[in-house]
Design an enzyme around this catalytic site. Sequence first.
Site, short mmCIF file in Angstrom:
data_model
loop_
_atom_site.label_atom_id
_atom_site.label_comp_id
_atom_site.label_asym_id
_atom_site.label_seq_id
_atom_site.Cartn_x
_atom_site.Cartn_y
_atom_site.Cartn_z
N GLN A 78 0.84 -1.20 0.00
CA GLN A 78 0.00 0.00 0.00
C GLN A 78 0.88 1.25 0.00
O GLN A 78 1.29 1.74 1.05
CB GLN A 78 -0.94 0.00 1.21
CG GLN A 78 -1.95 1.12 1.12
CD GLN A 78 -3.03 1.02 2.18
OE1 GLN A 78 -3.09 0.11 2.98
NE2 GLN A 78 -3.88 2.02 2.19
N PHE A 79 1.14 1.78 -1.19
CA PHE A 79 2.01 2.95 -1.33
C PHE A 79 1.42 4.18 -0.65
O PHE A 79 2.14 5.09 -0.28
CB PHE A 79 2.31 3.24 -2.81
CG PHE A 79 1.17 3.85 -3.57
CD1 PHE A 79 1.07 5.22 -3.70
CD2 PHE A 79 0.20 3.05 -4.17
CE1 PHE A 79 0.02 5.80 -4.41
CE2 PHE A 79 -0.84 3.60 -4.87
CZ PHE A 79 -0.95 4.98 -4.99
N THR A 80 0.11 4.22 -0.45
CA THR A 80 -0.53 5.40 0.15
C THR A 80 -0.13 5.60 1.60
O THR A 80 -0.41 6.66 2.18
CB THR A 80 -2.07 5.33 0.04
OG1 THR A 80 -2.54 4.17 0.72
CG2 THR A 80 -2.50 5.29 -1.42
#
Length: 150
Positions: A78-80
């Site tokens: 999850q890059f966020t």
Amino acid sequence: MRVVIQRVAHACVTIDGMEKSRIGKGLMILVGFENADTDEDVAWVTRKVLNLRIFDDENGVMNRSVLDVEGEVLIVSQFTLHALTAKGNRPSYIKAAGHDVAVPLYEKFIAEVQTGLGKPVATGSFGADMKCELLNDGPVTICMDSKNKE
């Protein structure tokens, strides 16, 4: 390297309407990487995650790890987690590592957790549009950042 660790009764990941992975009692781990992350970050987070005492013992006290309870693990990229939100209302993801850095670290994290756990871990698919479902047990949710070891 940032992780959000959730103690779950069960969790699953679906991609394009098809279930990719499912676990029972254990941990769902969301993981995001930045360009400065290294194998040392992966090793530190792996050690912490596997030994984090967030499962109840026989007295109802959080005193047992996922290893102690023989729990399962689901790891989802999850890059966020590296969103910058200080300016404006649209998050910036400039700190999030690109595929060339993040994919090898993601794969290393999966392998190290799997080795430490002594059994396969469930995963999402890096870069996919995933639907994650979980029943957070407690709720217990822990956030960690390898660059801010609090």
